[in-house]
Motif scaffolding. Structure first.
Motif, PDB file in Angstrom:
ATOM      1  N   SER A   1       0.461  -4.289 -22.212  1.00  0.00           N
ATOM      2  CA  SER A   1       0.477  -5.395 -21.255  1.00  0.00           C
ATOM      3  C   SER A   1       1.147  -4.984 -19.951  1.00  0.00           C
ATOM      4  O   SER A   1       0.728  -5.408 -18.868  1.00  0.00           O
ATOM      5  N   ASN A   2       2.199  -4.169 -20.037  1.00  0.00           N
ATOM      6  CA  ASN A   2       2.852  -3.674 -18.825  1.00  0.00           C
ATOM      7  C   ASN A   2       1.887  -2.816 -18.016  1.00  0.00           C
ATOM      8  O   ASN A   2       1.821  -2.922 -16.784  1.00  0.00           O
ATOM      9  N   VAL A   3       1.139  -1.966 -18.707  1.00  0.00           N
ATOM     10  CA  VAL A   3       0.171  -1.105 -18.026  1.00  0.00           C
ATOM     11  C   VAL A   3      -0.868  -1.945 -17.294  1.00  0.00           C
ATOM     12  O   VAL A   3      -1.202  -1.663 -16.127  1.00  0.00           O
ATOM     13  N   LEU A   4      -1.373  -2.973 -17.937  1.00  0.00           N
ATOM     14  CA  LEU A   4      -2.373  -3.825 -17.279  1.00  0.00           C
ATOM     15  C   LEU A   4      -1.798  -4.496 -16.039  1.00  0.00           C
ATOM     16  O   LEU A   4      -2.491  -4.639 -15.023  1.00  0.00           O
ATOM     17  N   ALA A   5      -0.539  -4.890 -16.102  1.00  0.00           N
ATOM     18  CA  ALA A   5       0.098  -5.484 -14.925  1.00  0.00           C
ATOM     19  C   ALA A   5       0.235  -4.470 -13.791  1.00  0.00           C
ATOM     20  O   ALA A   5      -0.007  -4.789 -12.619  1.00  0.00           O
ATOM     21  N   TYR A   6       0.630  -3.241 -14.139  1.00  0.00           N
ATOM     22  CA  TYR A   6       0.696  -2.195 -13.114  1.00  0.00           C
ATOM     23  C   TYR A   6      -0.669  -2.014 -12.444  1.00  0.00           C
ATOM     24  O   TYR A   6      -0.771  -1.929 -11.210  1.00  0.00           O
ATOM     25  N   LEU A   7      -1.714  -1.945 -13.267  1.00  0.00           N
ATOM     26  CA  LEU A   7      -3.051  -1.711 -12.723  1.00  0.00           C
ATOM     27  C   LEU A   7      -3.515  -2.880 -11.865  1.00  0.00           C
ATOM     28  O   LEU A   7      -4.168  -2.686 -10.834  1.00  0.00           O
ATOM     29  N   GLN A   8      -3.174  -4.100 -12.277  1.00  0.00           N
ATOM     30  CA  GLN A   8      -3.550  -5.265 -11.485  1.00  0.00           C
ATOM     31  C   GLN A   8      -2.876  -5.250 -10.115  1.00  0.00           C
ATOM     32  O   GLN A   8      -3.519  -5.478  -9.086  1.00  0.00           O
ATOM     33  N   VAL A   9      -1.575  -4.986 -10.101  1.00  0.00           N
ATOM     34  CA  VAL A   9      -0.848  -4.957  -8.829  1.00  0.00           C
ATOM     35  C   VAL A   9      -1.314  -3.799  -7.962  1.00  0.00           C
ATOM     36  O   VAL A   9      -1.414  -3.931  -6.728  1.00  0.00           O
ATOM     37  N   ALA A  10      -1.630  -2.669  -8.582  1.00  0.00           N
ATOM     38  CA  ALA A  10      -2.174  -1.550  -7.812  1.00  0.00           C
ATOM     39  C   ALA A  10      -3.496  -1.947  -7.159  1.00  0.00           C
ATOM     40  O   ALA A  10      -3.753  -1.614  -5.988  1.00  0.00           O
TER      41      ALA A  10
ATOM     42  N   ARG B   1      -4.443  -4.994  -6.358  1.00  0.00           N
ATOM     43  CA  ARG B   1      -4.203  -6.027  -5.344  1.00  0.00           C
ATOM     44  C   ARG B   1      -3.571  -5.476  -4.077  1.00  0.00           C
ATOM     45  O   ARG B   1      -3.872  -5.921  -2.976  1.00  0.00           O
ATOM     46  N   THR B   2      -2.640  -4.544  -4.243  1.00  0.00           N
ATOM     47  CA  THR B   2      -1.783  -4.154  -3.123  1.00  0.00           C
ATOM     48  C   THR B   2      -2.045  -2.763  -2.571  1.00  0.00           C
ATOM     49  O   THR B   2      -1.563  -2.444  -1.481  1.00  0.00           O
ATOM     50  N   GLY B   3      -2.731  -1.920  -3.318  1.00  0.00           N
ATOM     51  CA  GLY B   3      -2.876  -0.527  -2.906  1.00  0.00           C
ATOM     52  C   GLY B   3      -1.726   0.345  -3.358  1.00  0.00           C
ATOM     53  O   GLY B   3      -1.618   1.505  -2.938  1.00  0.00           O
ATOM     54  N   ALA B   4      -0.869  -0.204  -4.239  1.00  0.00           N
ATOM     55  CA  ALA B   4       0.184   0.627  -4.827  1.00  0.00           C
ATOM     56  C   ALA B   4      -0.430   1.634  -5.793  1.00  0.00           C
ATOM     57  O   ALA B   4      -1.582   1.513  -6.196  1.00  0.00           O
ATOM     58  N   GLU B   5       0.356   2.631  -6.169  1.00  0.00           N
ATOM     59  CA  GLU B   5      -0.122   3.714  -7.027  1.00  0.00           C
ATOM     60  C   GLU B   5       0.679   3.745  -8.316  1.00  0.00           C
ATOM     61  O   GLU B   5       1.913   3.611  -8.305  1.00  0.00           O
TER      62      GLU B   5
ATOM     63  N   ASP C   1       9.988   9.845  -4.926  1.00  0.00           N
ATOM     64  CA  ASP C   1      10.048  10.124  -3.490  1.00  0.00           C
ATOM     65  C   ASP C   1      10.345   8.831  -2.749  1.00  0.00           C
ATOM     66  O   ASP C   1      10.668   7.812  -3.368  1.00  0.00           O
ATOM     67  N   ASP C   2      10.242   8.866  -1.414  1.00  0.00           N
ATOM     68  CA  ASP C   2      10.627   7.689  -0.639  1.00  0.00           C
ATOM     69  C   ASP C   2       9.619   6.542  -0.758  1.00  0.00           C
ATOM     70  O   ASP C   2       9.857   5.446  -0.237  1.00  0.00           O
ATOM     71  N   ARG C   3       8.505   6.767  -1.449  1.00  0.00           N
ATOM     72  CA  ARG C   3       7.538   5.689  -1.686  1.00  0.00           C
ATOM     73  C   ARG C   3       7.731   5.016  -3.041  1.00  0.00           C
ATOM     74  O   ARG C   3       7.068   4.018  -3.335  1.00  0.00           O
ATOM     75  N   THR C   4       8.615   5.560  -3.878  1.00  0.00           N
ATOM     76  CA  THR C   4       8.797   5.039  -5.234  1.00  0.00           C
ATOM     77  C   THR C   4       9.554   3.720  -5.182  1.00  0.00           C
ATOM     78  O   THR C   4      10.648   3.649  -4.634  1.00  0.00           O
ATOM     79  N   ARG C   5       8.955   2.688  -5.787  1.00  0.00           N
ATOM     80  CA  ARG C   5       9.549   1.350  -5.757  1.00  0.00           C
ATOM     81  C   ARG C   5       9.974   0.860  -7.128  1.00  0.00           C
ATOM     82  O   ARG C   5      10.640  -0.156  -7.236  1.00  0.00           O
ATOM     83  N   LEU C   6       9.582   1.579  -8.185  1.00  0.00           N
ATOM     84  CA  LEU C   6       9.957   1.136  -9.529  1.00  0.00           C
ATOM     85  C   LEU C   6       9.821   2.276 -10.518  1.00  0.00           C
ATOM     86  O   LEU C   6       8.864   3.046 -10.464  1.00  0.00           O
TER      87      LEU C   6
ATOM     88  N   PRO D   1       0.824  -1.214   0.000  1.00  0.00           N
ATOM     89  CA  PRO D   1       0.000   0.000   0.000  1.00  0.00           C
ATOM     90  C   PRO D   1       0.859   1.265   0.000  1.00  0.00           C
ATOM     91  O   PRO D   1       1.821   1.379   0.767  1.00  0.00           O
ATOM     92  N   GLY D   2       0.515   2.192  -0.881  1.00  0.00           N
ATOM     93  CA  GLY D   2       1.212   3.473  -0.925  1.00  0.00           C
ATOM     94  C   GLY D   2       2.473   3.477  -1.758  1.00  0.00           C
ATOM     95  O   GLY D   2       3.009   4.559  -2.054  1.00  0.00           O
ATOM     96  N   ASP D   3       2.977   2.289  -2.137  1.00  0.00           N
ATOM     97  CA  ASP D   3       4.162   2.253  -2.996  1.00  0.00           C
ATOM     98  C   ASP D   3       3.813   2.812  -4.365  1.00  0.00           C
ATOM     99  O   ASP D   3       2.679   2.680  -4.838  1.00  0.00           O
ATOM    100  N   ARG D   4       4.803   3.405  -5.011  1.00  0.00           N
ATOM    101  CA  ARG D   4       4.542   4.080  -6.282  1.00  0.00           C
ATOM    102  C   ARG D   4       5.334   3.435  -7.417  1.00  0.00           C
ATOM    103  O   ARG D   4       6.523   3.139  -7.278  1.00  0.00           O
ATOM    104  N   ILE D   5       4.650   3.243  -8.541  1.00  0.00           N
ATOM    105  CA  ILE D   5       5.255   2.789  -9.794  1.00  0.00           C
ATOM    106  C   ILE D   5       5.238   3.974 -10.749  1.00  0.00           C
ATOM    107  O   ILE D   5       4.170   4.504 -11.065  1.00  0.00           O
ATOM    108  N   LEU D   6       6.406   4.401 -11.209  1.00  0.00           N
ATOM    109  CA  LEU D   6       6.494   5.508 -12.151  1.00  0.00           C
ATOM    110  C   LEU D   6       6.747   4.957 -13.550  1.00  0.00           C
ATOM    111  O   LEU D   6       7.647   4.129 -13.745  1.00  0.00           O
TER     112      LEU D   6
END
Length: 395
Positions: free
Chosen positions: A110-119, A121-125, A147-152, A97-102
């Motif tokens: 297909s990459n976009v759909l994966a980002y949206l699926q994980v968001a 499932r997990t509450g990532a952004e 920022d400090d929430r960015t994970r990818l 939750p709260g992690d960010r994918i830039l």
């Protein structure tokens, strides 16, 4: 580069004007023959036995890809397509939750759909980085969004929908400075021009064999930096990727092969190895010069036709060219060119969701020459398109 000689060992050149290399390029005779030899061996002595006899050729697929990318063989994993390779890396990241994918506006569908699926499932952004004045990812904006929430940071080097070449190395400098993992989709760039993982500074990279590398369909690869492996938790454990400890535990196998599965098409693997070696022998710098030249020529020919508009973005552009023909739907252009022996394809909104949000230009006709194409082939395709504009009702 002896284009005539290269065409002579490319059987498809005798029958088609193939301008769909961003879809699947034409294989060369050496690649075809290597695959046929392995297929015959499997039929004559058995699949396992044929694979054992061809182990040196199989190993060369890893070595050739490592040389292509500037990595090491142990950093390479093989897959049946680039999407599965990309997914193996992405779904191994630990997100919450709260992690960010830039990512960028040009990210593959297909990459976009994966980002949206994980968001979901997990509450990532998922954060879409703006484009700069050239229509490529804005690296200044990217740096400001981390920022400090960015994970990818996830980026398509070249989008499926146009000639844009994103500034992958500058994105790498931004990601490294911030200590953020960087996943590069090189599906449309590997084999079209040099791609060096050390110079780019990515942590993970995926690609395919069937496009500009001229390998067979059903091949993909993943490169993961050795020093980054411990940051990933592969989402599948099986007898190829893990070693049983004899009790109730296991350890991952060394290197990137922890992302692989046991069963593979070794016919395809050997074909991929031969195709990559062919690209290396020709030289990626030389290939890149010719593909850029042909892309620019195709773009210029289309731009000169009244009623045809090209839509490629970027300060640096490659061999992919996208266009619209006034009064003729993209799928009809594709069909009419195919009837005349010219292979092209059309972009789709689903493959370019974020780009579609901002430009709303899809579908478009996509032309993608490669080094074995000739200027005469480009001129022939352009003349056919021009005839459609003049006679839009003629089927």
């Amino acid at each position: 580069m002896d284009v005539a000689a290269l065409r002579a060992i490319t059987p498809g050149c005798k029958h088609r004007n193939h301008l769909n290399n961003a879809g699947a390029a034409l294989m060369s005779q050496p690649t075809i023959e290597a695959m046929l030899r392995q297929l015959r061996a499997e039929a004559e002595i058995g699949g396992y036995e044929a694979a054992g006899a061809a182990q040196e050729q199989i190993d060369d697929a890893y070595a050739a890809l490592a040389e292509l990318l500037g990595g090491r063989p142990g950093e390479i994993a093989l897959f049946d397509n680039a999407t599965h390779a990309w997914q193996a890396a992405f779904y191994s990241l630990r997100l919450g939750p709260g992690d960010r994918i830039l990512t960028s506006r040009s990210e593959y569908g297909s990459n976009v759909l994966a980002y949206l699926q994980v968001a979901r499932r997990t509450g990532a952004e998922v954060v879409v980085v703006p484009n700069d004045e050239y229509g490529q990812v804005d690296t200044v904006a990217l740096a400001g969004l981390i920022d400090d929430r960015t994970r990818l940071v996830g980026l398509s080097h070249v989008p499926t929908s146009g000639g844009l070449v994103n500034p992958a190395a500058e994105v790498g400098r931004v990601a490294r400075a911030a200590g953020v993992p960087y996943l590069l989709d090189a599906t449309q760039s590997a084999g079209q021009f040099p791609v060096d993982v050390r110079a780019i500074g990515c942590d993970m990279l995926c690609g395919t064999g069937r496009k500009f590398l001229r390998g067979p369909r059903g091949t993909g690869f993943l490169w993961v930096r050795d020093s980054f492996l411990d940051n990933l938790d592969p989402h599948v454990a099986e007898i190829r990727s893990a070693e049983w400890d004899g009790a109730r535990g296991f350890t991952w196998v060394p290197g990137a092969r922890r992302f692989e599965t046991w069963e593979n098409s070794y016919v395809n693997t050997i074909g991929l190895a031969v195709a990559v070696r062919q690209a290396l022998d020709l030289g990626l710098e030389e290939i890149g010069e010719r593909t850029v030249e042909l892309g620019a020529r195709m773009r210029g020919l289309l731009d000169d036709i009244p009623g045809v508009t090209t839509y490629d973005l970027g300060e640096v552009r490659c061999a992919i060219v996208t266009a619209k023909v006034q009064g003729v739907p993209a799928d009809e252009v594709v069909t009419r060119l195919a009837a005349a022996g010219v292979n092209v394809t059309a972009t789709e909104p689903l493959d370019n969701q974020f780009d579609n949000e901002f430009r709303d230009v899809h579908p478009m006709v996509r032309f993608s020459p490669h080094y074995y194409n000739t200027v005469n082939e480009l001129e022939n395709a352009a003349a056919l398109v021009a005839a459609m504009v003049r006679q839009p009702d003629v089927k």
